[in-house]
Design a protein around this motif. Sequence first.
Motif, PDB file in Angstrom:
ATOM      1  N   TYR A 266       0.798  -1.223   0.000  1.00  0.00           N
ATOM      2  CA  TYR A 266       0.000   0.000   0.000  1.00  0.00           C
ATOM      3  C   TYR A 266       0.835   1.280   0.000  1.00  0.00           C
ATOM      4  O   TYR A 266       0.347   2.343  -0.384  1.00  0.00           O
ATOM      5  N   GLN A 267       2.109   1.196   0.415  1.00  0.00           N
ATOM      6  CA  GLN A 267       2.949   2.394   0.423  1.00  0.00           C
ATOM      7  C   GLN A 267       3.851   2.515  -0.801  1.00  0.00           C
ATOM      8  O   GLN A 267       4.529   3.535  -0.979  1.00  0.00           O
ATOM      9  N   VAL A 268       3.851   1.498  -1.644  1.00  0.00           N
ATOM     10  CA  VAL A 268       4.733   1.518  -2.813  1.00  0.00           C
ATOM     11  C   VAL A 268       4.454   2.698  -3.740  1.00  0.00           C
ATOM     12  O   VAL A 268       5.399   3.321  -4.250  1.00  0.00           O
ATOM     13  N   PRO A 269       3.178   3.080  -3.979  1.00  0.00           N
ATOM     14  CA  PRO A 269       2.957   4.252  -4.834  1.00  0.00           C
ATOM     15  C   PRO A 269       3.617   5.521  -4.298  1.00  0.00           C
ATOM     16  O   PRO A 269       4.070   6.367  -5.081  1.00  0.00           O
ATOM     17  N   LEU A 270       3.703   5.660  -2.980  1.00  0.00           N
ATOM     18  CA  LEU A 270       4.374   6.814  -2.388  1.00  0.00           C
ATOM     19  C   LEU A 270       5.866   6.776  -2.701  1.00  0.00           C
ATOM     20  O   LEU A 270       6.464   7.796  -3.053  1.00  0.00           O
ATOM     21  N   ALA A 271       6.452   5.600  -2.578  1.00  0.00           N
ATOM     22  CA  ALA A 271       7.878   5.449  -2.890  1.00  0.00           C
ATOM     23  C   ALA A 271       8.146   5.778  -4.356  1.00  0.00           C
ATOM     24  O   ALA A 271       9.111   6.482  -4.682  1.00  0.00           O
ATOM     25  N   ARG A 272       7.279   5.288  -5.227  1.00  0.00           N
ATOM     26  CA  ARG A 272       7.459   5.540  -6.661  1.00  0.00           C
ATOM     27  C   ARG A 272       7.373   7.031  -6.976  1.00  0.00           C
ATOM     28  O   ARG A 272       8.178   7.567  -7.753  1.00  0.00           O
ATOM     29  N   GLN A 273       6.429   7.727  -6.343  1.00  0.00           N
ATOM     30  CA  GLN A 273       6.273   9.158  -6.604  1.00  0.00           C
ATOM     31  C   GLN A 273       7.478   9.959  -6.119  1.00  0.00           C
ATOM     32  O   GLN A 273       7.918  10.895  -6.786  1.00  0.00           O
ATOM     33  N   ILE A 274       8.006   9.600  -4.969  1.00  0.00           N
ATOM     34  CA  ILE A 274       9.220  10.272  -4.472  1.00  0.00           C
ATOM     35  C   ILE A 274      10.386   9.996  -5.413  1.00  0.00           C
ATOM     36  O   ILE A 274      11.158  10.898  -5.766  1.00  0.00           O
ATOM     37  N   LYS A 275      10.523   8.755  -5.834  1.00  0.00           N
ATOM     38  CA  LYS A 275      11.612   8.361  -6.740  1.00  0.00           C
ATOM     39  C   LYS A 275      11.547   9.156  -8.040  1.00  0.00           C
ATOM     40  O   LYS A 275      12.567   9.685  -8.517  1.00  0.00           O
ATOM     41  N   GLU A 276      10.358   9.265  -8.607  1.00  0.00           N
ATOM     42  CA  GLU A 276      10.205   9.950  -9.888  1.00  0.00           C
ATOM     43  C   GLU A 276      10.395  11.457  -9.744  1.00  0.00           C
ATOM     44  O   GLU A 276      11.003  12.100 -10.608  1.00  0.00           O
ATOM     45  N   ALA A 277       9.890  12.027  -8.656  1.00  0.00           N
ATOM     46  CA  ALA A 277       9.954  13.479  -8.485  1.00  0.00           C
ATOM     47  C   ALA A 277      11.359  13.963  -8.165  1.00  0.00           C
ATOM     48  O   ALA A 277      11.770  15.031  -8.624  1.00  0.00           O
ATOM     49  N   LEU A 278      12.104  13.176  -7.387  1.00  0.00           N
ATOM     50  CA  LEU A 278      13.418  13.617  -6.928  1.00  0.00           C
ATOM     51  C   LEU A 278      14.565  12.984  -7.704  1.00  0.00           C
ATOM     52  O   LEU A 278      15.712  13.410  -7.563  1.00  0.00           O
ATOM     53  N   GLN A 279      14.249  11.943  -8.520  1.00  0.00           N
ATOM     54  CA  GLN A 279      15.300  11.206  -9.222  1.00  0.00           C
ATOM     55  C   GLN A 279      16.356  10.746  -8.223  1.00  0.00           C
ATOM     56  O   GLN A 279      17.558  11.008  -8.372  1.00  0.00           O
ATOM     57  N   VAL A 280      15.886  10.044  -7.203  1.00  0.00           N
ATOM     58  CA  VAL A 280      16.739   9.614  -6.104  1.00  0.00           C
ATOM     59  C   VAL A 280      16.401   8.163  -5.771  1.00  0.00           C
ATOM     60  O   VAL A 280      15.262   7.729  -5.953  1.00  0.00           O
ATOM     61  N   PRO A 281      17.376   7.368  -5.309  1.00  0.00           N
ATOM     62  CA  PRO A 281      17.073   6.000  -4.908  1.00  0.00           C
ATOM     63  C   PRO A 281      16.104   5.970  -3.725  1.00  0.00           C
ATOM     64  O   PRO A 281      16.196   6.809  -2.819  1.00  0.00           O
ATOM     65  N   VAL A 282      15.176   5.009  -3.741  1.00  0.00           N
ATOM     66  CA  VAL A 282      14.210   4.884  -2.653  1.00  0.00           C
ATOM     67  C   VAL A 282      14.099   3.439  -2.201  1.00  0.00           C
ATOM     68  O   VAL A 282      14.331   2.495  -2.962  1.00  0.00           O
TER      69      VAL A 282
END
Length: 340
Positions: A266-282
């Motif tokens: 359930y939290q994976v979409p949050l991780a994906r959005q942070i990854k895409e927005a910041l271009q940072v490993p999550v």
Amino acid sequence: MENLFSTYKIKNLELKNRVVMPPMCQYSVEKKDGIANEWHYQHYVSRAVGGTGLIIVEMTDVEPDGRITDYDLGLWSDEQVPALTRIVDAVHSHGAKVAIQIAHAGRKAEDAAEPVAPSAIPFDENSKTPRALATDEVKGMVEKFRLAVRRAVKAGFDAIEIHGAHGYLIHQFHSPLTNKRDDEYGQDLTKFGREVIEAAKAEMPADMPLIMRISAKEYVEGGYGIEESIEFAKAYKEAGADVFDISSGGEGQIAAWGRPGTHAAYQVPLARQIKEALQVPVMAVGRLDDPTLANAVIGNEEADLVQVGRGMLRNPYWTLEAAKQLRKETDVPKQYEAGF
């Protein structure tokens, strides 16, 4: 295509797979001195034997009153270093890497006579009202984080995680719900977290990664959401965070309308959005115990690393079992080869 058993490297941290044991408080320091004991040794080393790529030692606090309970680990004293070094050395001997989560519970310090926080707002009606830190005390708290990180580096850890999630002190500073200050730390809600990161980086080798754990969404009325967390995560990235560990919640009693999902991933979409927005490993976390699902999170490039919490509490050898189920090659201790 990358998968759960692909190697991974960031800075000098080289992992044999993408499986991470997340920090999970054991509340087992029976002497209440903050020093890791035999339980902690067995707990962490067994997961290294079980094939985990990265183990993150549980929330370890920068001062006695920063603990959730008096049974938590601490790094406010040099006397607490040797027991952690023993764990680090043993984990390394079994081919795993190990990080440690540095934290302060703030208003959620249950056993503190007088908890401290950005503002004098209790966690709930059953909690003590915290004392708002004076400006100079906030600066002193940054120094306590610095010294704890210095001790963690001395202990031999491969990475440092700063706990900015789950309603603990850094989260309390960057949340408008809990930070009602009128000084510099209220005018800029990320200032405390940024200063902690900068202090930590000053104590760490240049090639050692710093992990920042955040709650990417709050589950209470008036709480922040993913757009706001992307913005404060950007500030933390600029301050020096190399990897983000994406969780959610913990800031207050959950309102019915804001209850977090209980479904897998359930939290994976949050991780994906942070990854895409910041271009940072999550790192993704939260009900990822099924190996096929965990593998898909990596294969679909939703996260770079997957944390398995409850599954690893049930089975220290979760990673070895996952490799067998997924038909992936991994190193199995020779003593256990007959089982695989």
